[in-house]
Design an enzyme around this catalytic site. Sequence first.
Site, PDB file in Angstrom:
ATOM      1  CG  PHE A 134      -1.910   1.035   1.383  1.00  0.00           C
ATOM      2  CD1 PHE A 134      -3.130   0.925   0.733  1.00  0.00           C
ATOM      3  CD2 PHE A 134      -1.693   2.123   2.211  1.00  0.00           C
ATOM      4  CE1 PHE A 134      -4.109   1.907   0.885  1.00  0.00           C
ATOM      5  CE2 PHE A 134      -2.663   3.107   2.372  1.00  0.00           C
ATOM      6  CZ  PHE A 134      -3.877   2.995   1.704  1.00  0.00           C
ATOM      7  CG  LEU A 136      -1.677   7.388   1.500  1.00  0.00           C
ATOM      8  CD1 LEU A 136      -2.488   7.822   0.272  1.00  0.00           C
ATOM      9  CD2 LEU A 136      -2.620   7.092   2.671  1.00  0.00           C
ATOM     10  CB  ALA A 141       2.297  13.983   1.204  1.00  0.00           C
ATOM     11  CB  SER A 143      -0.538  12.680   8.975  1.00  0.00           C
ATOM     12  OG  SER A 143       0.114  11.706   9.766  1.00  0.00           O
ATOM     13  CB  ILE A 172       6.294   1.778   0.481  1.00  0.00           C
ATOM     14  CG1 ILE A 172       6.060   3.217   0.017  1.00  0.00           C
ATOM     15  CG2 ILE A 172       5.273   0.825  -0.117  1.00  0.00           C
ATOM     16  CD1 ILE A 172       4.786   3.861   0.550  1.00  0.00           C
ATOM     17  CD  GLN A 349      11.507  -0.246  35.305  1.00  0.00           C
ATOM     18  OE1 GLN A 349      11.769  -0.047  34.122  1.00  0.00           O
ATOM     19  NE2 GLN A 349      12.214   0.293  36.289  1.00  0.00           N
ATOM     20  N   GLY A 352      13.632  -6.300  34.944  1.00  0.00           N
ATOM     21  CA  GLY A 352      14.906  -5.715  35.337  1.00  0.00           C
ATOM     22  C   GLY A 352      15.903  -5.748  34.193  1.00  0.00           C
ATOM     23  CD  GLU A 376      -2.729   0.888   8.697  1.00  0.00           C
ATOM     24  OE1 GLU A 376      -3.950   1.046   8.935  1.00  0.00           O
ATOM     25  OE2 GLU A 376      -2.214  -0.207   8.441  1.00  0.00           O
ATOM     26  CD  GLU A 380       1.353  12.767  18.389  1.00  0.00           C
ATOM     27  OE1 GLU A 380       2.012  12.613  19.427  1.00  0.00           O
ATOM     28  OE2 GLU A 380       1.405  11.957  17.429  1.00  0.00           O
TER      29      GLU A 380
END
Length: 405
Positions: A134, A136, A141, A143, A172, A349, A352, A376, A380
């Site tokens: 896919f 995009l 460019a 988000s 990609i 954690q 350890g 994807e 934010e």
Amino acid sequence: MPALTLDTSYLDWPFFEPKHRVLQASLDAWAREHIAPAHGADIDQACRDLVQQLAAGGWLQHAIAGSVYGATENQIDTRAICLIRETLARHAGLADFAFAMQGLGSGAISLFGSAQQKQNYLPPVAQGRAIAAFALSEPDAGSDVAAMQCAAELVASEEGGHYVLNGEKTWISNGGIADFYVLFARTGEAPGARGISAFIVDATSAGLEIAERIHLMAPHPLARLRLTNCRIPVSQRIGEAGQGFKVAMATLDVFRTSVAAAALGFARRALAEAMRRATSRKMFGQTLADFQLTQAKLAQMATAIDSAALLTYRAAWLRDQGKKVTKEAAMAKLVATENAQQVIDAALQMFGGMGVMSEVPVERLYREIRALRIYEGASEVQQLIIARELLKDYAAVTEPGQLIS
């Protein structure tokens, strides 16, 4: 160390049908036998092998739609895809990646492709004979899809014409090993996102090259593509000209929810590892699990997982009922990926120093989860999507300045 135990009581939730419970149990048993958590140095070959294994097991039939093309269902079953991704992610991140990309890379064809396109590409995807991708994102460019610069110019001819593609795509997944790319380019029917179209570009197309292989902290095949006067027949366009943004967003609505499911798989494995560690690690005359601080952390981890799971399978269930899930899918991805990061960090954690040893399960999970908060749509961006949808819904039911009493 005691055996690893996993809680599957969530399968009793009303989001699922009996077929989903059977699917999860069958895949889990299959993965225990066939999927190794680690992989060799040759990531490309490991992914090819995993695609072959998933195809042989019949699991890639769930990644496409249309029984005539070899799919399990005529429509994509979002809950099934989510359960598959969650289960595979719990066993091995690369196995989840291999399945997910077969679905995401061919999803636009399943949803919007012509009968000929489906016949040409979907059976090979389900049978593991073709690897999908896919394409995009671009260097400037990601988000912001409206900022896309890759262009496709239509050249008319008596034979029906062709498009000439020029530009770059980056980040990609499956870049360099894919047999075809569902690729988005600006065709100029309208400004911004409305002037983009979707195309199927075979990896052997003249003018398409792998400009760079990109290496990640949790390795999988990734590349930057360059298109230079790449000629694509009009018949390789998916859907109508100028409808590429719609095609991309509809595809992401399906698979964005499944990213949340993959995060759940990582988080469930981390909690199981933490439980095993806490109940077996001796400290100061008792086990790590006997300390209240440990108990509080385990409670927080379990609660974070269940809250994410409820959002994830709500979104998947709604989509399977034919509902628009842009907001719900964004909520699921945001919460599931952020919560999984916290759960895995807490699990590491508890181990350890052992937790940061290379290829210890929690260390591997720590590397694998990080990218899910970005690809994807970063966390934010998911917040922006959620807010946009909330404001849109609010405007639809209120008059300007009106207060809801």
